[in-house]
Design a protein around this motif. Structure first.
Motif, PDB file in Angstrom:
ATOM      1  N   LEU B  97      76.745  40.487 -21.030  1.00 17.57           N
ATOM      2  CA  LEU B  97      78.018  39.812 -21.310  1.00 17.57           C
ATOM      3  C   LEU B  97      78.008  38.405 -20.730  1.00 17.57           C
ATOM      4  O   LEU B  97      77.810  38.216 -19.536  1.00 17.57           O
ATOM      5  CB  LEU B  97      79.176  40.614 -20.724  1.00 17.57           C
ATOM      6  N   LYS B  98      78.241  37.437 -21.594  1.00 16.40           N
ATOM      7  CA  LYS B  98      78.110  36.036 -21.163  1.00 16.40           C
ATOM      8  C   LYS B  98      79.192  35.628 -20.172  1.00 16.40           C
ATOM      9  O   LYS B  98      78.962  34.839 -19.286  1.00 16.40           O
ATOM     10  CB  LYS B  98      78.129  35.103 -22.369  1.00 16.40           C
ATOM     11  N   ASN B  99      80.384  36.168 -20.353  1.00 16.73           N
ATOM     12  CA  ASN B  99      81.447  35.733 -19.447  1.00 16.73           C
ATOM     13  C   ASN B  99      81.820  36.787 -18.403  1.00 16.73           C
ATOM     14  O   ASN B  99      82.935  36.811 -17.896  1.00 16.73           O
ATOM     15  CB  ASN B  99      82.675  35.274 -20.233  1.00 16.73           C
ATOM     16  N   CYS B 100      80.866  37.642 -18.112  1.00 17.06           N
ATOM     17  CA  CYS B 100      81.063  38.598 -17.019  1.00 17.06           C
ATOM     18  C   CYS B 100      81.102  37.833 -15.699  1.00 17.06           C
ATOM     19  O   CYS B 100      80.287  36.949 -15.459  1.00 17.06           O
ATOM     20  CB  CYS B 100      79.899  39.599 -17.029  1.00 17.06           C
ATOM     21  N   SER B 101      82.066  38.140 -14.877  1.00 11.69           N
ATOM     22  CA  SER B 101      82.250  37.390 -13.633  1.00 11.69           C
ATOM     23  C   SER B 101      83.008  38.239 -12.628  1.00 11.69           C
ATOM     24  O   SER B 101      83.456  39.336 -12.939  1.00 11.69           O
ATOM     25  CB  SER B 101      83.065  36.129 -13.915  1.00 11.69           C
ATOM     26  N   GLU B 102      83.160  37.699 -11.449  1.00 12.77           N
ATOM     27  CA  GLU B 102      83.900  38.401 -10.400  1.00 12.77           C
ATOM     28  C   GLU B 102      85.308  38.779 -10.870  1.00 12.77           C
ATOM     29  O   GLU B 102      85.802  39.860 -10.596  1.00 12.77           O
ATOM     30  CB  GLU B 102      84.015  37.532  -9.154  1.00 12.77           C
ATOM     31  N   THR B 103      85.927  37.842 -11.578  1.00  9.38           N
ATOM     32  CA  THR B 103      87.310  38.096 -11.996  1.00  9.38           C
ATOM     33  C   THR B 103      87.387  38.928 -13.269  1.00  9.38           C
ATOM     34  O   THR B 103      88.390  39.560 -13.542  1.00  9.38           O
ATOM     35  CB  THR B 103      88.066  36.770 -12.235  1.00  9.38           C
ATOM     36  N   LYS B 104      86.312  38.907 -14.062  1.00  5.67           N
ATOM     37  CA  LYS B 104      86.294  39.714 -15.284  1.00  5.67           C
ATOM     38  C   LYS B 104      84.965  40.455 -15.338  1.00  5.67           C
ATOM     39  O   LYS B 104      84.101  40.157 -16.162  1.00  5.67           O
ATOM     40  CB  LYS B 104      86.467  38.802 -16.501  1.00  5.67           C
ATOM     41  N   PRO B 105      84.787  41.414 -14.446  1.00 11.34           N
ATOM     42  CA  PRO B 105      83.479  42.043 -14.285  1.00 11.34           C
ATOM     43  C   PRO B 105      83.195  43.115 -15.333  1.00 11.34           C
ATOM     44  O   PRO B 105      84.117  43.784 -15.791  1.00 11.34           O
ATOM     45  CB  PRO B 105      83.593  42.683 -12.904  1.00 11.34           C
ATOM     46  N   CYS B 106      81.942  43.285 -15.677  1.00 13.47           N
ATOM     47  CA  CYS B 106      81.544  44.431 -16.476  1.00 13.47           C
ATOM     48  C   CYS B 106      81.539  45.651 -15.556  1.00 13.47           C
ATOM     49  O   CYS B 106      81.587  45.516 -14.339  1.00 13.47           O
ATOM     50  CB  CYS B 106      80.170  44.220 -17.102  1.00 13.47           C
ATOM     51  N   PRO B 107      81.498  46.841 -16.129  1.00 13.58           N
ATOM     52  CA  PRO B 107      81.585  48.029 -15.284  1.00 13.58           C
ATOM     53  C   PRO B 107      80.469  48.146 -14.247  1.00 13.58           C
ATOM     54  O   PRO B 107      80.640  48.825 -13.236  1.00 13.58           O
ATOM     55  CB  PRO B 107      81.500  49.183 -16.297  1.00 13.58           C
ATOM     56  N   LEU B 108      79.358  47.479 -14.495  1.00 10.81           N
ATOM     57  CA  LEU B 108      78.244  47.592 -13.551  1.00 10.81           C
ATOM     58  C   LEU B 108      78.066  46.326 -12.718  1.00 10.81           C
ATOM     59  O   LEU B 108      77.036  46.143 -12.064  1.00 10.81           O
ATOM     60  CB  LEU B 108      76.952  47.891 -14.311  1.00 10.81           C
ATOM     61  N   HIS B 109      79.068  45.483 -12.748  1.00 12.18           N
ATOM     62  CA  HIS B 109      78.934  44.163 -12.122  1.00 12.18           C
ATOM     63  C   HIS B 109      78.454  44.211 -10.671  1.00 12.18           C
ATOM     64  O   HIS B 109      77.465  43.571 -10.313  1.00 12.18           O
ATOM     65  CB  HIS B 109      80.249  43.407 -12.202  1.00 12.18           C
ATOM     66  N   SER B 110      79.148  44.954  -9.860  1.00 11.70           N
ATOM     67  CA  SER B 110      78.805  44.914  -8.433  1.00 11.70           C
ATOM     68  C   SER B 110      77.445  45.558  -8.170  1.00 11.70           C
ATOM     69  O   SER B 110      76.699  45.118  -7.300  1.00 11.70           O
ATOM     70  CB  SER B 110      79.898  45.578  -7.591  1.00 11.70           C
TER      71      SER B 110
END
Lengths: 145, 145
Positions: B97-110
DNA sequence: TTAAATAAAGATTTAAAACTCTTTTATTTG
DNA sequence: CAAATAAAAGAGTTTTAAATCTTTATTTAA
Protein backbone atom coordinates in the motif's frame (compact mmCIF):
# COMPACT_ATOMS: atom_id res chain seq x y z
CA UNK A 1 9.65 -6.48 -2.01
CA UNK A 2 9.31 -9.41 0.35
CA UNK A 3 6.03 -10.57 -1.27
CA UNK A 4 5.08 -10.74 -4.92
CA UNK A 5 2.33 -8.39 -6.06
CA UNK A 6 0.10 -11.44 -6.39
CA UNK A 7 0.74 -12.28 -2.78
CA UNK A 8 0.12 -8.73 -1.58
CA UNK A 9 -3.24 -8.72 -3.32
CA UNK A 10 -3.97 -12.18 -1.97
CA UNK A 11 -3.32 -11.21 1.63
CA UNK A 12 -5.33 -8.03 1.30
CA UNK A 13 -8.23 -9.88 -0.31
CA UNK A 14 -8.30 -12.58 2.30
CA UNK A 15 -8.29 -10.07 5.14
CA UNK A 16 -10.99 -8.06 3.38
CA UNK A 17 -13.24 -11.04 2.78
CA UNK A 18 -12.76 -12.22 6.34
CA UNK A 19 -13.97 -8.90 7.68
CA UNK A 20 -16.89 -8.51 5.29
CA UNK A 21 -18.12 -12.08 5.65
CA UNK A 22 -17.79 -12.26 9.41
CA UNK A 23 -21.58 -12.12 9.75
CA UNK A 24 -22.17 -14.76 7.08
CA UNK A 25 -22.44 -12.46 4.08
CA UNK A 26 -20.87 -13.23 0.72
CA UNK A 27 -18.82 -10.71 -1.20
CA UNK A 28 -18.73 -10.40 -4.98
CA UNK A 29 -15.46 -10.22 -6.83
CA UNK A 30 -16.07 -6.67 -8.00
CA UNK A 31 -16.64 -5.49 -4.48
CA UNK A 32 -13.47 -7.22 -3.37
CA UNK A 33 -11.42 -5.64 -6.14
CA UNK A 34 -12.80 -2.23 -5.26
CA UNK A 35 -12.28 -2.85 -1.56
CA UNK A 36 -8.59 -3.61 -1.84
CA UNK A 37 -7.65 -1.59 -4.95
CA UNK A 38 -6.74 -4.45 -7.24
CA UNK A 39 -7.49 -5.39 -10.83
CA UNK A 40 -10.74 -7.38 -10.89
CA UNK A 41 -9.63 -10.25 -13.10
CA UNK A 42 -6.30 -10.53 -11.45
CA UNK A 43 -7.65 -10.94 -7.95
CA UNK A 44 -10.27 -13.31 -9.37
CA UNK A 45 -7.49 -15.60 -10.52
CA UNK A 46 -5.75 -15.46 -7.19
CA UNK A 47 -8.93 -16.24 -5.31
CA UNK A 48 -9.67 -19.19 -7.56
CA UNK A 49 -6.40 -20.63 -6.47
CA UNK A 50 -6.88 -19.85 -2.79
CA UNK A 51 -10.35 -21.32 -3.07
CA UNK A 52 -9.00 -24.65 -4.32
CA UNK A 53 -6.76 -24.74 -1.30
CA UNK A 54 -9.65 -24.04 1.06
CA UNK A 55 -8.30 -20.69 2.22
CA UNK A 56 -11.44 -18.95 0.98
CA UNK A 57 -14.87 -20.30 0.14
CA UNK A 58 -17.17 -19.34 -2.71
CA UNK A 59 -20.50 -20.06 -4.33
CA UNK A 60 -21.59 -19.22 -7.85
CA UNK A 61 -24.82 -17.78 -9.07
CA UNK A 62 -27.04 -14.98 -7.84
CA UNK A 63 -26.25 -13.96 -4.29
CA UNK A 64 -23.06 -15.94 -4.65
CA UNK A 65 -19.61 -14.65 -3.88
CA UNK A 66 -16.65 -15.24 -1.66
CA UNK A 67 -16.60 -15.74 2.05
CA UNK A 68 -14.38 -17.25 4.71
CA UNK A 69 -15.82 -19.80 7.07
CA UNK A 70 -15.04 -20.28 10.74
CA UNK A 71 -12.38 -22.86 9.99
CA UNK A 72 -10.60 -20.75 7.38
CA UNK A 73 -10.74 -17.68 9.64
CA UNK A 74 -8.31 -19.57 11.85
CA UNK A 75 -5.81 -20.25 9.08
CA UNK A 76 -2.76 -18.01 9.19
CA UNK A 77 -1.26 -15.49 6.81
CA UNK A 78 1.69 -17.87 6.57
CA UNK A 79 -0.67 -20.35 4.88
CA UNK A 80 -1.73 -17.68 2.40
CA UNK A 81 1.84 -16.67 1.62
CA UNK A 82 2.91 -20.29 1.31
CA UNK A 83 0.03 -20.94 -1.10
CA UNK A 84 0.96 -18.05 -3.36
CA UNK A 85 4.70 -17.43 -3.07
CA UNK A 86 5.79 -20.81 -1.78
CA UNK A 87 8.31 -21.63 0.91
CA UNK A 88 11.10 -19.46 -0.34
CA UNK A 89 10.52 -16.49 1.88
CA UNK A 90 10.76 -18.73 4.92
CA UNK A 91 13.82 -20.68 3.90
CA UNK A 92 15.61 -18.95 1.01
CA UNK A 93 19.09 -17.43 1.23
CA UNK A 94 19.20 -13.63 1.36
CA UNK A 95 21.86 -13.55 -1.33
CA UNK A 96 20.04 -16.06 -3.54
CA UNK A 97 22.47 -18.92 -3.04
CA UNK A 98 20.69 -22.21 -3.47
CA UNK A 99 23.01 -24.29 -1.38
CA UNK A 100 23.56 -21.79 1.38
CA UNK A 101 23.29 -23.66 4.67
CA UNK A 102 24.51 -23.85 8.23
CA UNK A 103 27.60 -25.73 7.12
CA UNK A 104 28.19 -23.60 4.02
CA UNK A 105 26.73 -20.24 4.96
CA UNK A 106 26.69 -17.08 2.91
CA UNK A 107 28.24 -14.07 4.68
CA UNK A 108 24.83 -12.87 5.81
CA UNK A 109 23.45 -16.24 6.74
CA UNK A 110 22.94 -15.79 10.45
CA UNK A 111 21.60 -12.26 10.02
CA UNK A 112 19.02 -13.44 7.53
CA UNK A 113 18.06 -16.34 9.72
CA UNK A 114 16.96 -13.81 12.28
CA UNK A 115 15.03 -11.75 9.74
CA UNK A 116 13.34 -14.77 8.24
CA UNK A 117 12.33 -16.08 11.62
CA UNK A 118 10.84 -12.69 12.43
CA UNK A 119 8.81 -12.84 9.21
CA UNK A 120 7.77 -16.40 9.93
CA UNK A 121 6.73 -15.53 13.45
CA UNK A 122 4.67 -12.57 12.26
CA UNK A 123 2.90 -14.48 9.52
CA UNK A 124 2.23 -17.66 11.39
CA UNK A 125 0.92 -15.96 14.48
CA UNK A 126 -1.58 -13.84 12.55
CA UNK A 127 -4.78 -15.57 11.52
CA UNK A 128 -6.89 -14.43 8.59
CA UNK A 129 -9.62 -13.33 10.95
CA UNK A 130 -7.37 -11.46 13.35
CA UNK A 131 -7.86 -8.11 11.66
CA UNK A 132 -11.64 -7.91 11.52
CA UNK A 133 -11.96 -5.79 14.59
CA UNK A 134 -9.23 -3.32 13.83
CA UNK A 135 -10.65 -2.87 10.31
CA UNK A 136 -14.17 -2.48 11.68
CA UNK A 137 -12.99 0.19 14.06
CA UNK A 138 -11.14 2.04 11.32
CA UNK A 139 -7.81 1.46 13.06
CA UNK A 140 -6.24 -0.19 10.03
CA UNK A 141 -6.75 -0.12 6.26
CA UNK A 142 -6.23 -2.29 3.21
CA UNK A 143 -7.02 0.19 0.49
CA UNK A 144 -5.03 3.00 -1.03
CA UNK A 145 -7.46 5.85 -0.75
CA UNK B 1 12.60 -12.54 -2.26
CA UNK B 2 13.62 -9.45 -0.30
CA UNK B 3 16.19 -8.42 -2.94
CA UNK B 4 15.97 -8.46 -6.72
CA UNK B 5 18.27 -10.88 -8.50
CA UNK B 6 20.24 -7.87 -9.70
CA UNK B 7 20.74 -6.82 -6.12
CA UNK B 8 21.75 -10.29 -4.97
CA UNK B 9 24.41 -10.41 -7.68
CA UNK B 10 25.47 -6.89 -6.80
CA UNK B 11 25.99 -7.66 -3.13
CA UNK B 12 27.85 -10.86 -3.90
CA UNK B 13 30.07 -9.11 -6.43
CA UNK B 14 30.92 -6.28 -4.13
CA UNK B 15 31.82 -8.63 -1.31
CA UNK B 16 33.87 -10.74 -3.70
CA UNK B 17 35.78 -7.79 -5.13
CA UNK B 18 36.42 -6.42 -1.66
CA UNK B 19 38.04 -9.66 -0.58
CA UNK B 20 40.07 -10.18 -3.75
CA UNK B 21 41.31 -6.61 -3.97
CA UNK B 22 42.17 -6.22 -0.31
CA UNK B 23 45.87 -6.36 -1.18
CA UNK B 24 45.57 -3.86 -4.02
CA UNK B 25 44.91 -6.33 -6.84
CA UNK B 26 42.37 -5.72 -9.59
CA UNK B 27 39.85 -8.33 -10.64
CA UNK B 28 38.58 -8.86 -14.18
CA UNK B 29 34.90 -9.14 -14.90
CA UNK B 30 35.18 -12.77 -16.00
CA UNK B 31 36.84 -13.74 -12.78
CA UNK B 32 34.14 -11.95 -10.83
CA UNK B 33 31.34 -13.68 -12.72
CA UNK B 34 32.98 -17.04 -12.14
CA UNK B 35 33.63 -16.22 -8.50
CA UNK B 36 30.03 -15.46 -7.66
CA UNK B 37 28.20 -17.65 -10.20
CA UNK B 38 26.58 -14.92 -12.25
CA UNK B 39 26.15 -14.18 -15.96
CA UNK B 40 29.18 -12.22 -17.14
CA UNK B 41 27.43 -9.47 -19.05
CA UNK B 42 24.75 -9.08 -16.45
CA UNK B 43 27.10 -8.48 -13.57
CA UNK B 44 29.13 -6.21 -15.85
CA UNK B 45 26.10 -3.96 -16.22
CA UNK B 46 25.48 -3.92 -12.51
CA UNK B 47 29.09 -3.04 -11.76
CA UNK B 48 29.05 -0.22 -14.29
CA UNK B 49 26.25 1.29 -12.30
CA UNK B 50 27.88 0.70 -8.92
CA UNK B 51 31.07 2.16 -10.34
CA UNK B 52 29.34 5.41 -11.28
CA UNK B 53 28.15 5.67 -7.72
CA UNK B 54 31.63 5.09 -6.35
CA UNK B 55 30.78 1.82 -4.65
CA UNK B 56 33.39 0.01 -6.72
CA UNK B 57 36.37 1.31 -8.64
CA UNK B 58 37.66 0.20 -12.01
CA UNK B 59 40.33 0.82 -14.60
CA UNK B 60 40.27 -0.16 -18.26
CA UNK B 61 42.97 -1.69 -20.37
CA UNK B 62 45.55 -4.39 -19.74
CA UNK B 63 45.92 -5.23 -16.06
CA UNK B 64 42.72 -3.30 -15.52
CA UNK B 65 39.71 -4.56 -13.65
CA UNK B 66 37.57 -3.84 -10.65
CA UNK B 67 38.68 -3.16 -7.12
CA UNK B 68 37.39 -1.51 -4.01
CA UNK B 69 39.45 1.16 -2.35
CA UNK B 70 39.86 1.84 1.36
CA UNK B 71 37.06 4.38 1.36
CA UNK B 72 34.57 2.14 -0.45
CA UNK B 73 35.46 -0.80 1.81
CA UNK B 74 33.81 1.22 4.56
CA UNK B 75 30.54 1.76 2.66
CA UNK B 76 27.73 -0.46 3.84
CA UNK B 77 25.59 -3.08 2.18
CA UNK B 78 22.69 -0.72 2.74
CA UNK B 79 24.38 1.64 0.28
CA UNK B 80 24.64 -1.15 -2.27
CA UNK B 81 21.02 -2.19 -1.85
CA UNK B 82 19.86 1.40 -2.01
CA UNK B 83 21.84 1.92 -5.23
CA UNK B 84 20.28 -1.10 -6.92
CA UNK B 85 16.83 -1.69 -5.46
CA UNK B 86 16.16 1.76 -4.07
CA UNK B 87 14.61 2.75 -0.78
CA UNK B 88 11.60 0.53 -0.98
CA UNK B 89 12.88 -2.31 1.12
CA UNK B 90 13.58 0.10 3.95
CA UNK B 91 10.35 2.03 3.83
CA UNK B 92 7.77 0.15 1.71
CA UNK B 93 4.53 -1.32 3.09
CA UNK B 94 4.50 -5.08 3.47
CA UNK B 95 1.14 -5.29 1.74
CA UNK B 96 2.15 -2.94 -1.07
CA UNK B 97 0.00 0.00 0.00
CA UNK B 98 1.54 3.25 -1.16
CA UNK B 99 -0.03 5.45 1.45
CA UNK B 100 0.31 3.12 4.40
CA UNK B 101 1.59 5.15 7.32
CA UNK B 102 1.54 5.54 11.07
CA UNK B 103 -1.75 7.40 10.87
CA UNK B 104 -3.27 5.12 8.24
CA UNK B 105 -1.57 1.80 8.86
CA UNK B 106 -2.16 -1.49 7.09
CA UNK B 107 -3.05 -4.36 9.39
CA UNK B 108 0.55 -5.54 9.47
CA UNK B 109 2.13 -2.12 9.75
CA UNK B 110 3.77 -2.40 13.13
CA UNK B 111 4.93 -5.96 12.51
CA UNK B 112 6.60 -4.95 9.29
CA UNK B 113 8.17 -1.94 10.90
CA UNK B 114 10.03 -4.34 13.13
CA UNK B 115 11.07 -6.55 10.23
CA UNK B 116 12.20 -3.63 8.12
CA UNK B 117 14.20 -2.15 10.95
CA UNK B 118 15.89 -5.51 11.42
CA UNK B 119 16.80 -5.54 7.74
CA UNK B 120 17.98 -1.97 7.91
CA UNK B 121 20.09 -2.64 10.97
CA UNK B 122 21.70 -5.67 9.35
CA UNK B 123 22.50 -3.94 6.10
CA UNK B 124 23.69 -0.66 7.49
CA UNK B 125 25.92 -2.19 10.11
CA UNK B 126 27.72 -4.43 7.62
CA UNK B 127 30.41 -2.76 5.55
CA UNK B 128 31.50 -4.07 2.18
CA UNK B 129 34.85 -5.06 3.63
CA UNK B 130 33.48 -6.80 6.68
CA UNK B 131 33.46 -10.23 5.13
CA UNK B 132 37.02 -10.43 3.84
CA UNK B 133 38.32 -12.38 6.76
CA UNK B 134 35.51 -14.89 7.01
CA UNK B 135 35.77 -15.55 3.27
CA UNK B 136 39.55 -15.87 3.50
CA UNK B 137 39.20 -18.40 6.26
CA UNK B 138 36.60 -20.39 4.34
CA UNK B 139 33.98 -19.69 6.99
CA UNK B 140 31.52 -18.22 4.51
CA UNK B 141 30.85 -18.50 0.77
CA UNK B 142 29.36 -16.49 -2.07
CA UNK B 143 29.30 -19.12 -4.77
CA UNK B 144 26.96 -22.00 -5.45
CA UNK B 145 29.38 -24.84 -5.82
C1' DT C 1 -37.34 -24.23 -17.18
C1' DT C 2 -35.35 -20.18 -18.66
C1' DA C 3 -32.88 -15.85 -17.78
C1' DA C 4 -29.78 -13.54 -14.97
C1' DA C 5 -26.03 -13.53 -11.89
C1' DT C 6 -21.85 -15.00 -10.52
C1' DA C 7 -17.45 -17.57 -10.08
C1' DA C 8 -14.19 -20.69 -12.83
C1' DA C 9 -11.36 -21.45 -16.54
C1' DG C 10 -8.60 -20.51 -20.39
C1' DA C 11 -6.28 -17.75 -23.60
C1' DT C 12 -3.97 -13.62 -24.54
C1' DT C 13 -1.52 -9.28 -23.88
C1' DT C 14 1.55 -6.08 -21.55
C1' DA C 15 5.26 -4.76 -18.76
C1' DA C 16 9.18 -5.54 -16.15
C1' DA C 17 13.14 -8.18 -14.90
C1' DA C 18 16.76 -10.99 -16.28
C1' DC C 19 20.02 -11.99 -19.46
C1' DT C 20 22.88 -11.69 -24.03
C1' DC C 21 25.34 -9.76 -27.85
C1' DT C 22 27.83 -6.15 -30.32
C1' DT C 23 30.26 -1.99 -30.62
C1' DT C 24 32.89 1.69 -28.57
C1' DT C 25 36.22 3.84 -25.57
C1' DA C 26 40.12 3.98 -22.58
C1' DT C 27 44.57 2.12 -21.18
C1' DT C 28 48.79 -0.28 -21.42
C1' DT C 29 52.78 -2.17 -23.39
C1' DG C 30 55.88 -3.63 -26.98
C1' DC D 1 52.18 4.47 -32.70
C1' DA D 2 49.98 -0.11 -33.15
C1' DA D 3 48.11 -4.00 -31.12
C1' DA D 4 46.08 -6.07 -27.35
C1' DT D 5 43.33 -5.85 -23.30
C1' DA D 6 39.69 -4.64 -20.54
C1' DA D 7 35.69 -1.95 -19.02
C1' DA D 8 31.69 1.10 -20.74
C1' DA D 9 27.89 1.67 -23.44
C1' DG D 10 24.10 0.53 -26.17
C1' DA D 11 20.92 -2.36 -28.31
C1' DG D 12 18.73 -6.39 -28.37
C1' DT D 13 16.34 -11.00 -26.66
C1' DT D 14 14.16 -14.09 -23.41
C1' DT D 15 11.65 -15.11 -19.46
C1' DT D 16 8.60 -14.26 -15.83
C1' DA D 17 5.17 -11.61 -13.50
C1' DA D 18 1.25 -8.85 -13.89
C1' DA D 19 -2.87 -7.70 -15.96
C1' DT D 20 -6.76 -8.24 -19.31
C1' DC D 21 -10.22 -10.34 -22.15
C1' DT D 22 -13.34 -14.04 -23.50
C1' DT D 23 -15.81 -18.12 -22.79
C1' DT D 24 -17.81 -21.68 -19.83
C1' DA D 25 -20.05 -23.71 -15.84
C1' DT D 26 -22.97 -23.31 -11.85
C1' DT D 27 -26.62 -21.51 -9.10
C1' DT D 28 -30.72 -18.98 -8.06
C1' DA D 29 -35.07 -17.25 -8.58
C1' DA D 30 -38.80 -15.69 -11.37
Amino acid sequence: MVFSKTCEYGIRAVIFIAQKSENGAKIGIKEIAAGIDSPVHFIAKILQDLSKRGLVQSTKGPNGGFYIDKVAQKRTLADVVRAIDGENIFIGCGLGLKNCSETKPCPLHSEFKLIRSEIQKTLSSATIGDFNESLNLGLSFIKER
